[in-house]
Enzyme design. Structure first.
Site, PDB file in Angstrom:
ATOM      1  CG  ASN A   2     -10.817  32.785  31.049  1.00  0.00           C
ATOM      2  OD1 ASN A   2     -10.127  33.206  30.129  1.00  0.00           O
ATOM      3  ND2 ASN A   2     -11.851  31.971  30.860  1.00  0.00           N
ATOM      4  CG  HIS A  20     -20.325  35.362  26.430  1.00  0.00           C
ATOM      5  ND1 HIS A  20     -21.104  34.779  27.415  1.00  0.00           N
ATOM      6  CD2 HIS A  20     -20.876  35.000  25.243  1.00  0.00           C
ATOM      7  CE1 HIS A  20     -22.099  34.120  26.840  1.00  0.00           C
ATOM      8  NE2 HIS A  20     -21.982  34.229  25.529  1.00  0.00           N
TER       9      HIS A  20
HETATM   10  C1  GRF Z   1     -15.299  30.684  30.307  1.00  0.00           C
HETATM   11  O1  GRF Z   1     -15.638  29.975  29.145  1.00  0.00           O
HETATM   12  C2  GRF Z   1     -15.766  32.105  30.228  1.00  0.00           C
HETATM   13  O2  GRF Z   1     -15.757  32.606  28.931  1.00  0.00           O
HETATM   14  C3  GRF Z   1     -17.191  32.017  30.725  1.00  0.00           C
HETATM   15  O3  GRF Z   1     -17.146  31.060  31.750  1.00  0.00           O
HETATM   16  C4  GRF Z   1     -16.065  30.174  31.531  1.00  0.00           C
HETATM   17  C5  GRF Z   1     -15.223  30.207  32.755  1.00  0.00           C
HETATM   18  O4  GRF Z   1     -14.170  29.274  32.702  1.00  0.00           O
HETATM   19  N1  GRF Z   1     -17.681  33.297  31.143  1.00  0.00           N
HETATM   20  P1  GRF Z   1     -13.006  29.362  33.754  1.00  0.00           P
HETATM   21  O5  GRF Z   1     -13.639  29.302  35.123  1.00  0.00           O
HETATM   22  O6  GRF Z   1     -12.288  30.642  33.519  1.00  0.00           O
HETATM   23  O7  GRF Z   1     -12.134  28.165  33.489  1.00  0.00           O
END
Ligand code: GRF
Length: 218
Positions: free
Chosen positions: A16, A111
């Site tokens: 993300n 989330h």
């Molecule tokens: C994602 O699924 C986010 O929604 C949750 O933790 C995960 C993080 O994934 N809070 P990344 O580190 O962004 O790949």
């Protein structure tokens, strides 16, 4: 116009974070990632952020007198970088009440469920166990209660008959990577506000009807 300075807080993979960084590379994007912060030096997202040439701070949460002491030190780093918005992206730490108050209405999280369903750990596993046909992701303000702050945007994805945790998580993640940059854009454009009425708190995004935030990635 000056771009909104955002921090991204991570503890792990950082996909993300990468989606936000990528979005900010567009010259006309109204926000920039002023700092990536991780509480884990070994988080893959740390190396990734450095490859992008983004400012990175790593500070372990271990060895502090208490949660607030760590949060105060982290807050000082965010302030020094001029951050105006804090985007949590897989940041696996609960904040002290002090931090939540200091950055009130300036912390957002993503989330992987349609909140208020499936808060906490393993939301995709929870969704499969509940047998829902629809899941997705939520970007919300962070408050003192875990995964419970006002919703800013949601994207829905179908749950397939043969899904396991991994396939569902991958489909949701695709939606995350689309919706989080969209929300950062809204903040950069100054369109997000929190309104309070008798029914509680509600997020209003100027110029965006709630239905317009629902995406259906294939
Ligand atoms: C994602 O699924 C986010 O929604 C949750 O933790 C995960 C993080 O994934 N809070 P990344 O580190 O962004 O790949």
């Amino acid at each position: 116009m000056a771009k909104l300075k955002a921090a991204v807080l991570i503890s792990g993979r950082g996909s993300n974070m990468a989606a936000l960084i990528e979005a900010c590379r567009a010259p006309d994007f109204p926000a920039e990632i002023a700092l990536v912060f991780s509480n884990r030096a070994e988080a893959p997202g740390v190396a990734h952020a450095r490859r992008y040439g983004i400012a990175v701070e790593v500070m372990s949460h271990k060895g502090w007198a208490d949660r607030e002491a760590f949060d105060r030190a982290m807050s000082a780093l965010l302030e020094r970088a001029g951050c105006e918005l804090v985007c949590l992206a897989g940041y696996m730490r609960i904040f002290s009440p002090w931090f939540v108050a200091r950055w009130a209405e300036r912390i957002v999280n993503i989330h992987p469920s349609l909140l208020p369903l499936f808060k906490g750990l393993h939301p995709q596993r929870q969704a499969l166990a509940a047998g829902v046909r629809l899941s997705g992701c939520t970007v919300h303000y962070v408050t003192a209660d875990l995964d419970a702050g006002p919703t800013i945007a949601q994207a829905a994805v179908p749950v397939h008959q043969d899904d396991d945790e991994e396939t569902l998580a991958a489909r949701i993640l695709e939606a995350e990577h689309r919706i989080y940059p969209l929300v950062l854009r809204w903040f950069g454009e100054g369109r997000v506000s929190l309104q309070r009425d008798d029914g509680g708190e509600r997020v209003v995004v100027r110029g965006v009807a709630p239905g317009a935030t629902v995406l259906w990635p294939t």
